[in-house]
Scaffold this motif. Structure first.
Motif, mmCIF file in Angstrom:
data_model
loop_
_atom_site.group_PDB
_atom_site.id
_atom_site.type_symbol
_atom_site.label_atom_id
_atom_site.label_comp_id
_atom_site.label_asym_id
_atom_site.label_seq_id
_atom_site.Cartn_x
_atom_site.Cartn_y
_atom_site.Cartn_z
ATOM 1 N N GLN A 147 0.828 -1.207 0.000
ATOM 2 C CA GLN A 147 0.000 0.000 0.000
ATOM 3 C C GLN A 147 0.867 1.264 0.000
ATOM 4 O O GLN A 147 0.539 2.263 -0.641
ATOM 5 C CB GLN A 147 -0.947 -0.003 1.193
ATOM 6 N N ALA B 251 -8.021 8.445 0.574
ATOM 7 C CA ALA B 251 -9.053 7.414 0.615
ATOM 8 C C ALA B 251 -10.409 8.095 0.769
ATOM 9 O O ALA B 251 -10.481 9.258 1.182
ATOM 10 C CB ALA B 251 -8.806 6.449 1.780
ATOM 11 N N SER C 201 -3.564 2.014 12.731
ATOM 12 C CA SER C 201 -4.678 2.954 12.557
ATOM 13 C C SER C 201 -5.114 3.565 13.881
ATOM 14 O O SER C 201 -5.444 4.751 13.950
ATOM 15 C CB SER C 201 -5.859 2.269 11.870
ATOM 16 N N TRP D 247 -11.344 -6.052 8.425
ATOM 17 C CA TRP D 247 -10.026 -5.774 7.876
ATOM 18 C C TRP D 247 -9.475 -6.965 7.103
ATOM 19 O O TRP D 247 -9.723 -8.124 7.468
ATOM 20 C CB TRP D 247 -9.039 -5.429 8.995
ATOM 21 N N MET E 207 -4.733 3.079 4.271
ATOM 22 C CA MET E 207 -4.056 4.050 3.415
ATOM 23 C C MET E 207 -3.840 5.390 4.121
ATOM 24 O O MET E 207 -2.802 6.034 3.950
ATOM 25 C CB MET E 207 -4.849 4.257 2.125
ATOM 26 N N SER F 79 -12.927 7.444 9.789
ATOM 27 C CA SER F 79 -12.875 7.257 8.340
ATOM 28 C C SER F 79 -13.301 5.822 8.076
ATOM 29 O O SER F 79 -13.183 4.963 8.960
ATOM 30 C CB SER F 79 -11.471 7.492 7.789
ATOM 31 N N THR G 199 -9.632 1.653 6.420
ATOM 32 C CA THR G 199 -8.558 1.646 5.435
ATOM 33 C C THR G 199 -7.252 1.922 6.140
ATOM 34 O O THR G 199 -7.218 2.685 7.101
ATOM 35 C CB THR G 199 -8.780 2.707 4.337
#
Length: 391
Positions: free
Chosen positions: A30, A272, A139, A190, A255, A250, A253
């Motif tokens: 990624q 994203a 995250s 995930w 990203m 969010s 993700t």
């Protein structure tokens, strides 16, 4: 450790030079996608991988033509020491410790996805890092770092880590007895590697993240909580002493935290999709069932004990996960065995309530101490599992 934000990168200086460790894994691929999409912002100068996907690694090297590249731990150490702006450590497991220390010694910003190196290294890693040098890529910890920019550290009352609850959220301990590897690998939110996915199912991953949050942000364990949030839209929260709670949200993700790890304290545009506020939203939060999932409380005990206990927790779990995935260890026995190994560690014991007593091989740790504890824990765990099979 996150401390004061580093000086923002001046675009006039050209792209940031980036080294990606673990380039063929989920985080690494990624990150390279971001580099591919933003050649004006990133120049890949180093790539390393473990060697499990040689064809992909060869293709990455051919595409990015990095100055340094190679397979294995030593290659990662050498690449991490290469002059650059950012080292992204996307390696999985304790093997990421020496590359983490090499990046810190070289003075590069460390975008840290390899939580194990911080957790097992503990004071060895924190002592090597200057303020603002480590940017978390998990995250949850990226969310905490973002929320913490809204206030002074002295104003923080507690950190709240969110957990999806994994595939077995809501099940009782009895209902977890017959869980299969296929079920544990079927995560509802995930897409991750097998070890991390099983860690999410046992909530060992969340236990590791509690220790990581303590080391990154310096709050005591009693000020770090875990709440179950099934949809994984809120990635974590910070509660301030006036009663205000800030959340970072969010759609699920990696990203966004990867991009922030590479650009901190700046943000890339349109990394994203954002939450669609034209649609109805329902966010649920549930207390953690620590009877069914005792991994978090066990991690708290290991983190509070300090010394080599977190390294033992991590290493024992990795061996147990391997045994579970090959069908030789029941699901519930993963965390049970980790607790047994923690109780048996040199200089440590477990009291009746599961709280570890002494810090183990010594308060002033070295890399050799940590790696010795890691080796001991793996051997002790395998010995326990062998005795279990013989019964």
């Amino acid at each position: 450790m996150t401390g004061t934000d580093p000086r923002p990168h001046d675009p006039a200086d050209g792209p940031r030079d980036v080294v990606v460790l673990g380039s063929t894994g989920s985080i690494g691929t990624q990150a390279l996608d971001l580099a591919r999409r933003h050649p004006d912002r990133f120049r890949v100068v180093g790539l390393t991988a473990g060697g499990s996907n040689q064809d992909l690694f060869d293709a990455q090297v051919a595409e990015f033509a990095p100055a340094v590249s190679g397979l294995g731990e030593q290659a990662s150490v050498e690449a991490a020491a290469h002059p650059c702006d950012v080292v992204l450590n996307g390696i999985t497991g304790a093997v990421g410790l020496r590359p983490t220390l090499a990046a810190l010694e070289a003075g590069s910003t460390l975008a840290l996805a390899n939580k194990e190196s911080l957790i097992i290294g503990g004071p060895v890693v924190t002592a090597a890092a200057r303020p603002g040098q480590v940017v978390p890529v998990d995250s949850e910890h990226s969310a905490l770092a973002q929320c913490l920019r809204a206030g002074d550290p002295a104003e923080v009352r507690r950190l709240v880590l969110t957990a999806s609850g994994g595939p077995f959220r809501g099940r009782t301990r009895a209902e977890l007895a017959a869980v299969t590897p296929a079920e544990a690998l079927d995560h509802p939110t995930w897409a991750m590697g097998p070890v991390i996915t099983v860690n999410s199912a046992t909530l060992v991953n969340k236990g590791l993240e509690v220790i990581e949050a303590h080391l990154l942000f310096g709050l005591p364990f009693e000020a770090i909580e875990v709440v179950v949030h099934p949809t994984s839209v809120v990635h974590s929260m910070v509660e301030f002493h006036d009663g205000s709670t800030l959340v970072q949200a969010s759609p699920p993700t990696m990203m966004i935290p990867i991009a922030l790890g590479l650009t901190w304290p700046e943000r890339l545009v349109d990394v994203a999709p954002a939450v669609d506020w034209t649609q109805a939203q329902t966010w649920e939060f549930h207390p953690l069932d620590e009877e069914a999932f005792p991994a978090v409380s066990l991690a708290r005990a290991a983190g509070a004990a300090g010394g080599t206990a977190p390294a033992v927790y991590n290493a024992a779990n990795e061996v147990c996960v391997e045994a579970f995935l090959d069908g030789s260890l029941p699901f519930l026995a993963i965390v049970e065995t980790v607790g047994e190994v923690l109780g048996a560690r040199p200089g440590g014991s477990a009291s009746g309530d599961g709280v570890l007593s002494s810090p183990g091989i010594g308060d002033l740790l070295t890399v050799d101490d940590v790696l010795a504890a890691d080796t001991w824990a793996r051997e002790e765990t395998r010995s326990l599992l062998s005795r279990r099979e013989a019964r």
